[in-house]
Design a protein around this motif. Structure first.
Motif, short mmCIF file in Angstrom:
data_model
loop_
_atom_site.label_atom_id
_atom_site.label_comp_id
_atom_site.label_asym_id
_atom_site.label_seq_id
_atom_site.Cartn_x
_atom_site.Cartn_y
_atom_site.Cartn_z
N GLU A 226 -15.65 -0.17 17.50
CA GLU A 226 -16.32 -0.83 18.62
C GLU A 226 -17.66 -1.44 18.22
OE1 GLU A 226 -16.55 1.81 21.90
OE2 GLU A 226 -14.39 2.10 22.07
N THR A 227 -18.32 -0.83 17.23
CA THR A 227 -19.64 -1.32 16.82
C THR A 227 -19.77 -1.27 15.31
OG1 THR A 227 -20.69 0.87 16.87
CG2 THR A 227 -20.65 -0.38 18.94
N LEU A 228 -20.71 -2.05 14.79
CA LEU A 228 -20.99 -2.03 13.36
C LEU A 228 -21.57 -0.68 12.94
CD1 LEU A 228 -22.54 -5.59 12.87
CD2 LEU A 228 -20.19 -4.84 12.46
N GLU A 229 -22.26 -0.02 13.87
CA GLU A 229 -22.83 1.30 13.57
C GLU A 229 -21.73 2.32 13.28
OE1 GLU A 229 -25.78 -1.17 15.28
OE2 GLU A 229 -23.80 -0.63 16.08
N GLU A 230 -20.60 2.19 13.98
CA GLU A 230 -19.48 3.09 13.72
C GLU A 230 -18.91 2.87 12.33
OE1 GLU A 230 -17.48 4.03 18.06
OE2 GLU A 230 -16.99 2.13 17.09
N ILE A 231 -18.88 1.62 11.90
CA ILE A 231 -18.41 1.33 10.54
C ILE A 231 -19.35 1.93 9.51
CG2 ILE A 231 -18.02 -0.51 8.86
CD1 ILE A 231 -16.95 -2.24 11.08
N GLU A 232 -20.65 1.79 9.74
CA GLU A 232 -21.63 2.36 8.81
C GLU A 232 -21.48 3.87 8.71
OE1 GLU A 232 -25.44 1.10 10.11
OE2 GLU A 232 -25.12 -1.01 9.61
N ALA A 233 -21.16 4.51 9.84
CA ALA A 233 -21.01 5.96 9.85
C ALA A 233 -19.79 6.43 9.06
CB ALA A 233 -20.92 6.47 11.29
N VAL A 234 -18.75 5.60 9.03
CA VAL A 234 -17.51 6.00 8.35
C VAL A 234 -17.48 5.54 6.89
CG1 VAL A 234 -16.04 3.98 8.78
CG2 VAL A 234 -15.03 6.28 8.83
N LEU A 235 -18.49 4.79 6.45
CA LEU A 235 -18.50 4.24 5.09
C LEU A 235 -18.32 5.29 3.99
CD1 LEU A 235 -21.14 1.34 5.06
CD2 LEU A 235 -18.68 1.21 4.61
N PRO A 236 -18.98 6.45 4.06
CA PRO A 236 -18.75 7.43 2.99
C PRO A 236 -17.29 7.84 2.85
CG PRO A 236 -20.70 8.00 4.27
CD PRO A 236 -20.01 6.89 5.01
N ARG A 237 -16.58 7.94 3.97
CA ARG A 237 -15.16 8.28 3.91
C ARG A 237 -14.34 7.11 3.38
NH1 ARG A 237 -13.91 10.18 9.83
NH2 ARG A 237 -11.85 10.68 8.95
N LEU A 238 -14.77 5.89 3.67
CA LEU A 238 -14.09 4.72 3.13
C LEU A 238 -14.25 4.66 1.61
CD1 LEU A 238 -15.07 1.93 5.70
CD2 LEU A 238 -12.90 3.13 5.53
N ILE B 43 0.86 -1.19 0.00
CA ILE B 43 0.00 0.00 0.00
C ILE B 43 0.90 1.24 0.00
CG2 ILE B 43 -1.70 1.32 1.32
CD1 ILE B 43 -2.63 -1.34 2.55
N PRO B 44 0.72 2.17 -0.94
CA PRO B 44 1.55 3.38 -0.96
C PRO B 44 1.40 4.19 0.33
CG PRO B 44 0.33 3.14 -3.02
CD PRO B 44 -0.25 2.14 -2.06
N TYR B 45 2.48 4.81 0.77
CA TYR B 45 2.43 5.57 2.02
C TYR B 45 1.40 6.70 1.98
CZ TYR B 45 3.70 8.41 6.01
OH TYR B 45 3.64 9.13 7.17
N PRO B 46 1.27 7.47 0.88
CA PRO B 46 0.24 8.52 0.86
C PRO B 46 -1.17 7.97 1.08
CG PRO B 46 1.81 8.88 -0.91
CD PRO B 46 2.11 7.53 -0.34
N THR B 47 -1.42 6.75 0.59
CA THR B 47 -2.73 6.12 0.84
C THR B 47 -2.86 5.74 2.31
OG1 THR B 47 -2.81 5.27 -1.42
CG2 THR B 47 -4.23 4.20 0.21
N PHE B 48 -1.77 5.24 2.89
CA PHE B 48 -1.80 4.90 4.31
C PHE B 48 -2.11 6.13 5.16
CE2 PHE B 48 0.62 4.93 8.33
CZ PHE B 48 -0.18 4.05 9.04
N GLU B 49 -1.56 7.28 4.80
CA GLU B 49 -1.84 8.50 5.57
C GLU B 49 -3.34 8.80 5.58
OE1 GLU B 49 1.65 11.67 5.58
OE2 GLU B 49 1.05 11.17 3.52
N LYS B 50 -4.00 8.55 4.46
CA LYS B 50 -5.45 8.79 4.39
C LYS B 50 -6.20 7.78 5.27
CE LYS B 50 -5.14 10.70 -0.28
NZ LYS B 50 -5.53 10.54 -1.70
N ILE B 51 -5.74 6.53 5.27
CA ILE B 51 -6.35 5.52 6.13
C ILE B 51 -6.16 5.91 7.60
CG2 ILE B 51 -6.29 3.11 6.86
CD1 ILE B 51 -5.27 2.43 4.03
N TYR B 52 -4.97 6.37 7.91
CA TYR B 52 -4.64 6.77 9.29
C TYR B 52 -5.60 7.86 9.78
CZ TYR B 52 -1.64 7.89 13.30
OH TYR B 52 -1.14 8.09 14.57
N SER B 53 -6.01 8.74 8.87
CA SER B 53 -6.91 9.83 9.26
C SER B 53 -8.30 9.33 9.63
CB SER B 53 -7.02 10.84 8.11
OG SER B 53 -7.76 10.32 7.03
#
Length: 256
Positions: free
Chosen positions: A144-156, A80-90
């Motif tokens: 911690e929860t599946l709801e948190e994953i659903e909330a972050v999906l647009p950013r993913l 995984i390129p480092y610039p992409t990792f930085e975005k994941i880290y955010s």
């Protein structure tokens, strides 16, 4: 000859460890000339350390298809390129983040106890810069929860053109773009000169869907989520039962 690609966590290895009947079935399967291996979201470095005197792997597919090893020798391992990792880290937002490189493992918090059980030797990732000059092969964020994953999906979704990601329970695994467990299995089959009818897979969770949907002879468990059971060709109670079915099919095809 048949090839069985098995998920690791919740399929081969459980909270109470390996099940004796599964290990015995694997040994019979291999003794009959078949190939048994792992197909896991875990990084290759960790998976290659799992062999013991009780179990060996003919092949290992790691990082959800982004790495492949034949009899312990790595054939390929994408990064995984480092610039992409930085975005994941955010996207971490205070949650546990785990990073694997070709040479080491890192946890994002001073308290990385959540890694206990399979990568206790992980170092503290106090800053993303610590892996800037390393080959990053796998990233996971534990929510911690599946709801948190659903909330972050647009950013993913905004990262989909840069990296592949798969939900694994309350976690999200990130691997190099274009790779999946199905792609890893396809490579393994080609590597060994096998046709589609000689290949099977088994898994228990949503990150297994690419192979369960893509491999015609797919297996899951009667304790897997309903959505996984619906997609699999076969539903079994154990890995040992899956192997028994495969060996029975093989005997029927050879007329034994």
């Amino acid at each position: 000859m048949k090839m069985l690609a098995s998920d690791y966590d919740g399929t081969l290895h459980f909270k109470d460890g390996y099940h004796a009947e599964d290990l015995e079935a694997i040994r019979r399967f291999q003794a009959a000339g078949n190939k048994f291996g792992l197909c896991s979201g875990r990084p290759m470095k960790n998976l290659l350390e799992l062999e013991t005197k009780d179990i060996r792997f003919d092949f290992v597919i790691g990082a959800s298809g982004a790495a492949f090893a034949d009899k312990g020798k790595i054939v390929y391992e994408k990064t995984i390129p480092y610039p992409t990792f930085e975005k994941i880290y955010s996207l971490m937002d205070g949650h546990n983040l785990f990073v694997s490189t070709k040479t080491g493992m890192y946890g994002s918090l001073a308290d990385i106890g959540f890694l206990t059980g399979w990568c206790e030797l992980a170092d503290d990732l106090a800053s993303p810069d610590l892996v800037q000059d390393q080959d990053i092969v796998h990233v996971s964020i534990e929510y911690e929860t599946l709801e948190e994953i659903e909330a972050v999906l647009p950013r993913l979704e905004a990262l989909r053109n840069e990296v592949a990601f798969y939900q694994n329970g309350p976690s999200v695994d990130f691997v190099p773009k274009g790779y999946s467990k199905k792609r890893g299995i396809d490579f393994a089959a080609s590597f060994y000169g096998l046709e589609a009818g000689q290949v099977a897979c088994i898994g228990d969770n949503y990150n297994d869907l690419p192979m369960i949907e893509g491999v015609p002879d797919s297996y899951t468990f009667d304790f897997a989520p309903a959505g996984i059971q619906k997609k699999a060709k076969h539903v079994v109670s154990s890995l040992a039962q899956c192997i028994a079915y495969l060996m029975e099919e093989d005997n029927e095809n050879t007329g034994e």
